[in-house]
Scaffold this motif. Structure first.
Motif, short mmCIF file in Angstrom:
data_model
loop_
_atom_site.label_atom_id
_atom_site.label_comp_id
_atom_site.label_asym_id
_atom_site.label_seq_id
_atom_site.Cartn_x
_atom_site.Cartn_y
_atom_site.Cartn_z
N ALA A 284 -22.31 -24.57 -8.46
CA ALA A 284 -22.75 -23.64 -9.49
C ALA A 284 -23.73 -24.15 -10.45
O ALA A 284 -23.62 -24.99 -10.93
N MET A 285 -24.93 -23.51 -10.40
CA MET A 285 -25.67 -24.02 -11.41
C MET A 285 -26.56 -22.52 -12.08
O MET A 285 -26.78 -21.52 -11.53
N SER A 286 -26.80 -22.80 -13.60
CA SER A 286 -27.37 -21.66 -14.21
C SER A 286 -28.87 -21.73 -13.66
O SER A 286 -29.22 -22.71 -13.28
N ARG A 287 -29.54 -20.53 -14.19
CA ARG A 287 -30.73 -20.50 -13.67
C ARG A 287 -31.60 -20.42 -14.98
O ARG A 287 -31.49 -19.34 -15.87
N LEU A 288 -32.71 -21.10 -15.29
CA LEU A 288 -33.43 -20.88 -16.50
C LEU A 288 -34.84 -20.46 -16.30
O LEU A 288 -35.70 -20.98 -15.41
N MET A 301 -37.80 -28.10 -17.65
CA MET A 301 -36.48 -27.96 -16.99
C MET A 301 -36.39 -26.69 -16.10
O MET A 301 -35.36 -26.48 -15.43
N ALA A 302 -37.18 -25.77 -16.59
CA ALA A 302 -37.05 -24.36 -16.18
C ALA A 302 -37.18 -24.18 -14.54
O ALA A 302 -37.92 -24.89 -13.90
N ASP A 303 -36.49 -23.28 -14.09
CA ASP A 303 -36.60 -22.98 -12.58
C ASP A 303 -37.94 -22.14 -12.33
O ASP A 303 -38.31 -22.26 -11.24
N HIS A 304 -38.15 -21.46 -13.19
CA HIS A 304 -39.38 -20.70 -13.24
C HIS A 304 -39.97 -20.67 -14.64
O HIS A 304 -39.26 -20.42 -15.74
N ARG A 305 -41.19 -20.86 -14.54
CA ARG A 305 -42.05 -21.17 -16.16
C ARG A 305 -43.06 -20.16 -16.03
O ARG A 305 -43.92 -20.18 -15.03
N LEU A 306 -43.18 -19.32 -17.04
CA LEU A 306 -44.41 -18.47 -17.15
C LEU A 306 -45.08 -18.89 -18.46
O LEU A 306 -44.71 -18.63 -19.36
N PRO A 307 -46.27 -19.33 -18.11
CA PRO A 307 -47.28 -19.59 -19.39
C PRO A 307 -47.67 -18.41 -19.96
O PRO A 307 -48.33 -17.48 -18.97
N LEU A 308 -47.46 -18.17 -20.88
CA LEU A 308 -47.80 -17.01 -21.80
C LEU A 308 -48.44 -17.17 -23.25
O LEU A 308 -47.63 -17.87 -23.68
N GLU A 309 -49.46 -16.54 -23.60
CA GLU A 309 -49.85 -17.11 -24.93
C GLU A 309 -48.75 -16.43 -25.98
O GLU A 309 -48.10 -15.36 -25.64
N ALA A 347 -38.00 -9.34 -11.42
CA ALA A 347 -37.27 -10.31 -10.85
C ALA A 347 -36.37 -10.86 -11.95
O ALA A 347 -34.88 -10.67 -11.98
N VAL A 348 -36.74 -11.06 -12.97
CA VAL A 348 -35.96 -11.58 -14.32
C VAL A 348 -34.95 -10.37 -14.63
O VAL A 348 -33.81 -10.65 -14.94
N ALA A 349 -35.55 -9.22 -14.86
CA ALA A 349 -34.64 -8.28 -15.46
C ALA A 349 -33.47 -8.24 -14.36
O ALA A 349 -32.31 -8.16 -14.56
N ALA A 350 -33.56 -8.14 -13.01
CA ALA A 350 -32.73 -7.99 -12.09
C ALA A 350 -31.83 -9.05 -11.93
O ALA A 350 -30.50 -8.77 -12.02
N ASP A 351 -32.30 -10.30 -12.21
CA ASP A 351 -31.44 -11.40 -12.33
C ASP A 351 -30.51 -11.49 -13.42
O ASP A 351 -29.23 -11.48 -13.40
N LEU A 352 -31.05 -10.76 -14.71
CA LEU A 352 -30.44 -10.95 -15.91
C LEU A 352 -28.98 -9.92 -15.76
O LEU A 352 -28.03 -10.13 -16.11
N ARG A 353 -29.37 -8.61 -15.15
CA ARG A 353 -28.54 -7.59 -14.86
C ARG A 353 -27.31 -7.93 -13.91
O ARG A 353 -26.47 -7.60 -14.19
N SER A 354 -27.83 -8.77 -12.99
CA SER A 354 -26.83 -9.15 -12.05
C SER A 354 -25.76 -10.08 -12.70
O SER A 354 -24.59 -10.00 -12.01
N THR A 355 -25.81 -10.45 -13.72
CA THR A 355 -24.67 -11.41 -14.14
C THR A 355 -23.79 -10.61 -15.21
O THR A 355 -24.80 -10.13 -16.02
N GLN A 356 -22.56 -10.84 -15.15
CA GLN A 356 -22.01 -9.81 -16.08
C GLN A 356 -21.66 -10.55 -17.33
O GLN A 356 -21.11 -11.70 -17.33
N ASN A 357 -22.31 -10.35 -18.29
CA ASN A 357 -22.41 -10.91 -19.84
C ASN A 357 -22.18 -12.20 -19.83
O ASN A 357 -21.85 -12.97 -20.38
N ASN A 1001 -35.27 -18.44 -8.18
CA ASN A 1001 -34.86 -17.06 -7.98
C ASN A 1001 -35.61 -17.02 -6.38
O ASN A 1001 -36.72 -16.84 -6.34
N PRO A 1002 -34.88 -16.54 -5.50
CA PRO A 1002 -35.34 -15.96 -3.89
C PRO A 1002 -36.21 -15.07 -4.47
O PRO A 1002 -37.41 -14.93 -3.64
N ALA A 1003 -36.42 -14.09 -5.00
CA ALA A 1003 -37.08 -13.04 -5.15
C ALA A 1003 -38.62 -13.55 -5.69
O ALA A 1003 -39.55 -12.96 -5.48
N LEU A 1004 -38.59 -14.88 -6.22
CA LEU A 1004 -39.93 -15.10 -6.93
C LEU A 1004 -40.24 -16.59 -5.88
O LEU A 1004 -41.08 -17.36 -6.30
N LYS A 1005 -39.73 -16.71 -4.92
CA LYS A 1005 -39.62 -17.80 -3.92
C LYS A 1005 -40.99 -18.20 -3.95
O LYS A 1005 -41.59 -19.19 -4.19
#
Lengths: 1008, 233, 461
Positions: A284-288, A301-309, A347-357, A1001-1005
């Motif tokens: 079990a690993m969290s996703r960052l 350390m992020a699994d997905h990193r988005l550079p954004l101003e 992808a992020v939104a879906a992932d966030l919603r997928s985990t309960q609280n 996230n497989p969706a962002l593979k």
């Protein structure tokens, strides 16, 4: 052998004289320690090693001719000097001379408590360890806690009360204060102002409150140069609250420019929590997910990193909130998500919603309140509140005006500045701060202070502010005085002194007691009295001192009353200024934003004079001794810039020259500059290096400017970096795999290791002993914070060599942290790898040494015998890992008695011409060995803890006996992720690594 | 002098004349003598250098101390145990130099009027200690630990000699690496039963047999006794 | 190999009309009567200045540490070791000529072996400085010598540096003895021909009472033969040793079995070059055309060419091996060497050690002293570059990319190189002025045997 006998070049007589006058006071505490030798050393300069390339004038020439003749002829002929033994006059208590002792105490960073255990050798604090019982430490520390030792012994610290430029005494000041006090007693303290940094100390807070009660018209202002901690929040009515995160519980984490792994208040704890939520062995690993303008430790350390101003992050948050169905998120003005962004968002939104609280969204301190509000709204919508995030009463003490602003005074420095200008301030007391240096240019504190008749400055250094002050008062170091502070979770703890103030400094609470009662009271009494409610009797008090934390003082965490900061006086989210730039950014390509961040190594300037931190390679850039302007590869291309090219930064009418550094993963339109440099009154170490980024800062937007223009100047400046090549060249030094891959085939990470860990060899195995020491480093847990590097430096008396020497590639760190980038320069994967000595069983270094100075011992250690080394350096040439360090010159400062006193007596101080390297902290092994051998028992697993292992916040380093299958390290090495670096060379390293596992996230593979 | 072109070939013909005109008769002898002298001088210099490198206070030389403290009197005559003064010898690397207060436990009553004790009294009252001249000093890169040696049955006497017979303390061991190794290579030659560690003049009947037994009893891992890392860090 | 070349027109080893007396007179005149030339004085001053620089550097080094050089981690060796290898290699050539060809009974060597051997001695002494100076703690160099000490520790015999220590020592002693003893008869000659008593005493002392008795000659011949034998063996052993300093390591670019023969070839190559660089001017300024003529130059040129071809082969095979083995690290190292930051060193080496010497195929070039002189100079520079390339371009980008770094020489790096050249020429100039530069007695012997050399032409290259 005797280069320490040779007088150094820069004999700074003036300073020395000044010191000498105050010498004796310092010496009484040291005289008991050892031979009185080295008292003359008082007169020697501070850092000979920084002055190596001094011009060779005639006298210098004669000097070294003479000296070298002496060396040539006599070096070998100087017999050991006759030394003396100085008995104590009165018997010591229970402890035996020669044995180190540990004391639990509290260090603070940005006002928040960091529990520590400090080693004291014969009364000298020599090493800081984390306090396992303290919630913010759990046994580990950050780099600053480690560097506190060097700060304590820093010879540049302010050493006496100064009235203007005249040496004075505390008595003089006390007398002066009585005069001022008389007036304040009459006018209710009108014109009296106190400026502090963020503070959580119950005692000091109470004193300030008392002061305000005593003098209703007196005012207290707070100014924190280092940026706020994530644990500071606000509620609906703008009242402060404390925020409590549970990174260990979160399954999906999204940070909006929040570098929580290096949070000033709880970075160490957050790191621990975060990593404990990412154990691939448990499957079990969290996703960052990290959205950030400039690469941070967290982003690495992020699994997905988005550079954004930075300016667009609010817009990004809005877009995400939209997808999460958060109500009235305000006008989504500027941010127009590109197709990539949209994909990301979905992808992020879906992932966030997928985990309960069990998700968590964090916004960084540099983000506007609106972004925080959005983050919170989303946490609410996702049901995280009460699970991964909670709230409690505020931990920081705040001035009354901050809670209820009166007459446009919100207790900020800005308010203070305007008050000073209109002459409202008669007496300003700065309690440990340096506003003249570390504040935005637009406040022009220096000339505002001209309107202040009486400036009283209490500080560790007579810095930029101290030199302007009418009275400069030396502050007692945290290890010299009694005090208290609270941790990120509210737990209060006591700071107890390890040594009497070296230079007669006094703590803030002692000074406040003078202000309140007219005479100094004992710090211990003040703290004791303050904590009386929790610690009723001596036993409780002693227990609290012993454990280093006052039990049951942590905040009760609730999920109620969520913080909803409002735009000034409004009732709903608004599109804010940043959206204007946001819009501009998305429209044209020319617009740039300038980001201000505290320097990762030296903070906002309070650590500028600390050689260890200055020379600590900054995460990701590996730069030392300088601050730069981080620019994206795109920008570099556009402006045709290379690393080190000096550009002119223009913003808000200000101008600044800064060398650029091309930062892979930097948001295209963001330029990041670090604070803490360009000091003029920091001391020998910190003066005149880098540039002062505050010159471009404005008080209403302290962390970013949106009107940046850059102009190439054509100049170029030398930058000292410890790593020049960030591409792994396809060599599998750092190995990684993804969680899904790993679960499918545990070997996936190391499968391509066709040689195995022990290829056949012609050499016989080394002599087997009772133990076989080995180390395992978990690359999945390493966050690249470099605490290990500096802990090692402190434990092993590793010298500071200075910028020039680092530039020549001669840094001395025994454990370095390598960084590598993979993938494209815009969104690279970032890897970090700590590299200590591999302790090869078949060590290439050993067979090439002509004098047997590096050999194996029976327990498998590859030991370096300094006193046998003649310095052929063949061992270093033959070391594939290049972990050996050579004293090309006399780096260890043998002149400055403070440094002599600071050093770990269990470790030899290496002279010029000697090779050195990581020893697995052999002194600790031997100490434990002797303890066990005396009892004729086996060493227990975990009885030997190396310095790097102890300090690591994420327990990435494990050390022990690999011949014992049950030991922690053996278990780690049993993991399928275990591999040895360059195993194919047949060196059989004792230090092995655990491959890194990502959880994309497989969706962002295809993106990673 | 100008010699014919074939001089060297038939130098034999007038060699004596030829050479004699250049050098005196005894020159050859003197030359050899000089060469010999040079050899002697070089050797002498090397020996001198070794001597200079030697320890400041030689073995068996007592040093001038602020107080002529007599171990003979305190240990030999009064029979005070080593640990009474060197308190940390069993716990710490450093055996411990007694604080002046330890001396005063007796000397606040005894011999208080003795002139030789004046420095002690003065130091105790003023709180400024006098300095003993140090006899046993190892280089900084050597990490010797008293406690482990005591624990493993190395007697004080083994390294410090019969202090109970020393009116003034003197060093009896060279403290060279060679000397350390002598024991580290074969501890059985010196090991004592625990109860004899602090006693002076003790001798085993059959040291080797006893030593071998004690090696096992004390669990001494002889493999690592000669590791560099045992003494050097 | 020389059969096809039109060298039959070469003059005999000794110009016709030379007999024992003229030989003795002309050569001893060089030291005894010839006035000190201003060129010599200028040369001496220059080399004195450079040697002074070396001394200053030496003091500064002892005072400040090897950090005054551009060394770092990863490039912990550079100029000092390059200089060391370069100089000791130059020495080799000398020994090979004086000893090797003596055993091979090459008559024409008689004219050059004296100053060639002198060159050896001086080169070895100069090279010997560097291994010591480049130590972090030079004053402990004697720890490489196995002497019984109070620490009970001994040198580590697995390390090639230890063998190296012995190699240099043995080589220095043997070549010194071979050179000096070889000079005795001529010293005696000078003694006997000295115009003044002072000079007579000076040479008399050096001659160690040589009286040319049959006994003397017998022992002299024996000694020469034995030392020559030993020296020749040393030529090969010592330089194989130097090669092992590198091939013992696992560093890509060092860890190669071809190194020993490769290094020996390189040694002879640079040695011959230096002999030419010294011989051609010597002949000019001291009017020794009679004894040092085209024949010698041409033969030396041929030998240089021959040795050079060996070296070139090694370059090729090194690169070939890298490509053939496709070992990841060796391959990467080769690419860095060819195209990396120090590519200039590699291509410079190719230009000077490979292309440069091909000119010697042309007979006219071989006969032009100026051309041969320049080519030899080029070779010397090329060989130094080769050592630099070998050391630095192997070290600077090793196994772990994070530890890659660059080496930039400091002023002192260059100063030590220049200084070593100065010291060498200082010694050589003094030798040329004070001692017999050519071996009179051997030339006399040759002349006596009818030294047209025609007899032994067959033995020549």
């Amino acid at each position: 052998m005797s280069s320490s006998k040779v007088p150094p070049f820069d004999l700074d007589a003036a300073r020395a004289q000044l010191r000498d006058t105050r010498g004796p006071r310092y010496w009484r505490s040291l005289e008991e320690l050892a031979d009185g030798e080295g008292f003359q050393a008082w007169l020697k300069a501070q850092f000979p090693q920084l002055a190596q390339d001094a011009p060779l004038d005639r006298r210098g020439f004669l000097k070294f001719i003479g000296a070298s003749m002496a060396l040539a002829g006599l070096t070998a002929c100087s017999h050991p000097p006759q030394t003396e033994l100085v008995p104590y006059v009165h018997g010591q208590d229970e402890w035996a001379t020669g044995l180190p002792r540990y004391f639990a105490t509290t260090l603070t960073r940005n006002g928040y408590a960091q529990g520590a255990l400090v080693r004291s050798d014969e009364g000298r604090p020599t090493k800081v360890e984390g306090n396992p019982q303290h919630p913010a430490s759990l046994g580990a520390t950050d780099i600053f806690a480690q560097a506190a030792i060097l700060q304590l012994w820093d010879p540049d610290r302010s050493q006496s009360v100064m009235r203007g430029d005249i040496v004075a005494t505390w008595e003089d000041f006390a007398a002066e204060w009585l005069v001022l006090r008389a007036r304040f007693d009459r006018n209710g303290g009108a014109g009296l102002r106190v400026l502090t940094r963020t503070l959580t100390s119950p005692t000091l807070a109470a004193q300030l409150e008392a002061l305000q009660n005593k003098y209703p018209d007196a005012r207290w202002h707070v100014h924190e140069p280092g940026g706020a901690s994530l644990s500071r929040g606000m509620d609906a009515s703008g009242l402060p609250r404390s925020v409590h995160y549970r990174f260990d519980r979160a399954k999906v984490i999204l940070t909006l420019d929040a570098d929580f792994l290096s949070d000033p208040a709880a970075g160490v704890r957050y790191s621990h929590d975060f990593i404990s939520g990412r154990d691939p062995e448990r499957g079990a690993m969290s996703r960052l997910y990290a959205v950030e303008p400039t690469p941070s430790v967290t982003g690495m350390m992020a699994d997905h990193r988005l550079p954004l101003e930075s300016a667009r992050i609010h817009g990004f948050a809005q877009a995400l909130a939209q997808r999460l169905g958060v109500a009235n998120i305000g006008s989504t003005g500027g941010f127009v998500p590109s197709s990539d962004h949209a994909r990301w968002l979905d992808a992020v939104a879906a992932d966030l919603r997928s985990t309960q609280n069990a998700s968590l969204i964090v916004a960084g301190f540099a983000q506007p309140p609106e972004a925080h509000a959005l983050a919170h709204a989303m946490n609410v919508a996702l049901g995280n509140v009460g699970n991964t995030i909670g709230f409690g009463a505020p931990i920081e003490a705040l001035p009354a005006q901050a809670l209820a602003p009166k007459a446009n005074d919100d207790g900020s420095l800005r308010a203070l500045a305007s008050a000073m200008r209109v002459g409202l301030v008669d007496t300003l007391l700065v309690l440990d701060g340096n506003p003249v240096y570390d504040t935005s240019a637009d406040l022009a504190i220096a000339d505002a202070l001209k309107h202040v008749p009486h400036l009283l400055h209490l500080g560790l250094y007579r810095d930029e502010t101290g030199t302007l002050a009418e009275w400069h008062l030396p502050l007692a170091h945290a290890l010299e005085a009694w005090g208290d502070a609270r941790a990120f979770d509210g737990s209060a703890s006591i700071a107890q002194p390890l040594i009497a103030p070296l230079y007669g400094g006094k703590s803030a609470i002692e000074l406040m007691s003078l202000l309140l009662e007219g005479n100094f009271s004992d710090g211990r009494a003040l703290v004791r009295q303050q904590s009386a409610s929790q610690l009723r009797d001596d036993d409780a008090w002693n227990a609290a001192l012993k454990s280093g934390v006052i039990s049951n003082t942590a905040m009760t965490v609730t999920s109620v009353s969520p913080p909803f900061p409002r735009k000034r006086g409004s009732s709903d989210f608004h599109a804010i200024e940043s959206n204007i730039l946001d819009a501009r950014l998305s429209r044209n390509d020319k617009a740039l934003e300038l980001l201000f961040r505290p320097d990762p190594a030296i903070g906002a300037g309070e650590w500028s004079n600390n050689g260890w931190l200055q020379e600590l390679p900054k995460p990701l850039t590996q730069l030392t001794w300088d601050n730069v302007a981080l620019i994206s590869p795109d920008l570099a291309k556009r402006y045709k810039l290379n690393n080190g090219d000096v550009v002119e930064l223009r913003s808000h009418g200000g101008k600044l020259h800064a060398p650029v550094w091309i930062m892979p993963g930097q948001a295209t339109h963001s330029v990041t500059v670090h604070l803490g440099y360009g000091r003029t009154r920091a001391g020998h170490i910190g003066d005149g290096i880098g540039y002062n980024a505050n010159a471009l800062r404005t008080s209403d937007s302290p962390w970013q400017a949106d009107d940046l223009q850059i102009v190439a100047t054509g100049e170029n400046c030398e930058l000292a970096t410890t790593q020049h090549h960030f591409n792994m060249e396809g060599r599998d030094l750092v190995r990684e795999s993804t969680l899904s891959e790993y679960l499918r085939d545990p070997q996936s990470a190391v499968a391509h290791d066709k040689y195995g860990e022990k290829p056949p060899s012609l050499y016989p195995d080394y002599l087997k002993g009772e133990y076989a020491w080995g180390m395992s480093i978990d690359l999945n847990a390493c966050i690249g914070c470099k605490a290990c590097t500096i802990a090692c430096q402190s434990e092993n008396n590793i010298p500071v060599v200075g910028k020039d020497q680092v530039h020549r590639g001669r840094e001395m760190h025994w454990i370095r942290v390598d960084h590598y980038y993979e993938g494209d320069a815009e969104t690279p994967t970032m890897l970090s790898q700590p590299v200590p000595c591999m302790m090869c069983e078949h060590a290439p270094c050993e067979l090439v040494c002509p004098v047997d100075a590096t050999v194996h011992d029976s327990e498998g250690l590859n030991v370096q015998v300094y006193n046998r080394c003649v310095g052929t350096r063949f061992c270093s040439n033959n070391c594939p890992y290049k972990v050996r360090r050579f004293n090309f010159m006399q780096y260890a400062d043998k002149q400055t008695p403070q440094y002599e006193a600071m050093r770990n007596p269990e470790v030899s101080v290496r002279r010029r011409g000697i090779m050195e390297k990581c020893t697995y902290c052999i002194q600790r092994i031997e100490t434990a060995h002797i303890a066990a051998d005396k009892e004729s028992r086996r060493l227990r697993d975990g009885e030997v803890v190396t310095a790097c292992q102890a300090v690591c916040p994420t327990r990435a380093i494990r050390f022990g006996d690999i011949s014992d299958a049950q030991s922690q390290v053996s278990k780690a090495k049993a993991s399928p992720r275990n591999y040895a670096m360059l195993a194919e060379l047949g060196t059989r390293p004792r230090t092995t690594y655990l491959a890194r596992i990502r959880n994309p996230n497989p969706a962002l593979k295809d993106e990673t | 002098m100008r010699v014919g072109p074939l001089s060297t070939r038939n130098a034999g013909a007038h060699k004596d004349g030829g050479l004699a005109q250049i050098f005196s008769r005894h020159f050859g002898f003197l030359f050899r003598l000089a060469a010999l002298a040079a050899l002697v001088i070089v050797t002498a210099l090397i020996l001198l250098w070794r001597a200079v490198m030697a320890y400041p206070a030689g073995v068996h030389d007592a040093l001038e101390q602020p107080i002529p403290f007599s171990h003979k009197h305190h240990v030999g005559d009064d029979g005070i145990d080593c640990r009474y003064c060197h308190t940390s010898v069993e716990r710490s690397a450093f055996a411990g130099i007694p604080p002046l207060s330890t001396c005063m436990t007796c000397h606040s009553q005894l011999y208080t009027d003795q002139p030789m004790l004046k420095p002690l009294i003065a130091a105790y009252e003023s709180g400024v200690p006098f300095h003993w001249q140090r006899l046993h000093k190892l280089p900084d890169f050597v990490y010797f630990d008293h406690s482990i040696h005591i624990a493993k049955g190395v007697g004080c006497e083994t390294c410090h000699g019969r202090v109970d017979e020393m009116p003034l303390m003197a060093r009896v061991a060279p403290l060279t690496m060679q000397w350390c190794l002598d024991c580290h290579r074969a501890p059985q030659k010196y090991l004592r039963p625990h109860d004899q560690v602090f006693s002076m003049g003790w001798h085993a009947k059959d040291q080797l047999a006893l030593g071998e037994r004690l090696l096992r009893e004390y669990h001494i891992d002889t493999r690592r006794l000669t590791d560099c890392s045992v003494c050097h860090r | 190999m020389s059969a096809a070349l039109p060298d039959d027109a070469l003059p005999p080893v000794i110009e016709p009309g030379q007999n024992s007396s003229t030989i003795t007179t002309e050569i001893s005149a060089v030291t005894l009567e010839r006035p000190t030339g201003w060129l010599w004085i200028i040369g001496l001053l220059i080399s004195l200045a450079l040697s002074g620089l070396l001394f200053v550097g030496f003091c500064w080094l002892l005072y400040a540490g090897v950090g005054i050089w551009g060394l770092n981690i990863p490039v912990a060796w550079s100029f000092a070791i390059a200089n060391y290898v370069w100089w000791i290699a130059i020495g080799m050539g000398g020994t090979f000529i004086s000893a090797g060809m003596c055993l091979a009974r090459q008559p024409w060597r008689s004219s050059i072996n004296r100053f060639a051997e002198a060159m050896t001695v001086f080169a070895v002494s100069v090279s010997g400085i560097f291994p010591i100076l480049h130590l972090g703690r030079p004053w402990f160099f004697y720890w490489l010598f196995p002497y019984p000490d109070v620490m009970n520790v001994w040198p580590q015999w697995r390390s090639s540096l230890e063998w190296d220590f012995w190699a240099i020592l043995a080589y220095l002693i043997v070549s010194l003895a071979y050179w000096y003893v070889g000079m005795l008869p001529d010293l005696a000659t000078l003694r006997d021909r000295s115009p003044t008593l002072a000079k007579a005493r000076f040479y008399g002392l050096l001659a160690l009472g040589w009286r040319g008795e049959a006994r003397h000659w017998m022992r002299f011949e024996q000694f020469n033969l034995i030392t020559a034998g030993v020296a020749v063996a040393l030529v090969f052993s010592v330089h194989s040793m130097v090669a092992l300093d590198f091939s013992e390591a696992l560093v890509p670019g060092w860890h190669e079995t071809i190194f020993p023969p490769f290094f020996i070839a390189g040694a002879l190559f640079s040695g011959f070059a230096m002999v030419l660089v010294l011989g051609i001017p010597l002949r000019r300024f001291y009017g020794l055309q009679a004894f040092l003529n085209d024949r010698h130059i041409v033969n030396m040129a041929k030998m240089m060419l021959c040795a050079g071809l060996f070296v070139d082969y090694s370059y090729f095979s090194e690169i070939f091996t890298a490509f053939q083995s496709m070992d990841r690290y060796d391959f990467a190292m080769t690419l860095h060497r060819l195209y990396g930051a120090y590519a200039w060193a590699f291509w410079g080496t190719i230009l000077l050690n490979v292309l440069n010497i091909q000119l010697l195929w042309i007979p006219r070039v071989r006969r032009s002293h100026a051309a041969v002189f320049l080519i030899a100079i080029g070779v010397l520079i090329g060989m130094w570059l080769e050592r630099f390339m070998l050391i630095v371009s192997s070290l600077y980008e090793g196994f772990v990319p994070s530890a890659w770094g660059m080496f930039w020489p400091t002023f002192w790096d260059l100063a030590f190189l220049a200084g070593s050249v100065g010291l060498f020429f200082l010694m050589f100039l003094l030798f040329a002025r004070l001692l017999p530069v050519l071996s009179m007695f051997e030339l006399r012997k040759l002349a006596h045997q009818g030294g047209s050399g025609g007899v032994e032409r067959g033995g020549e290259p």
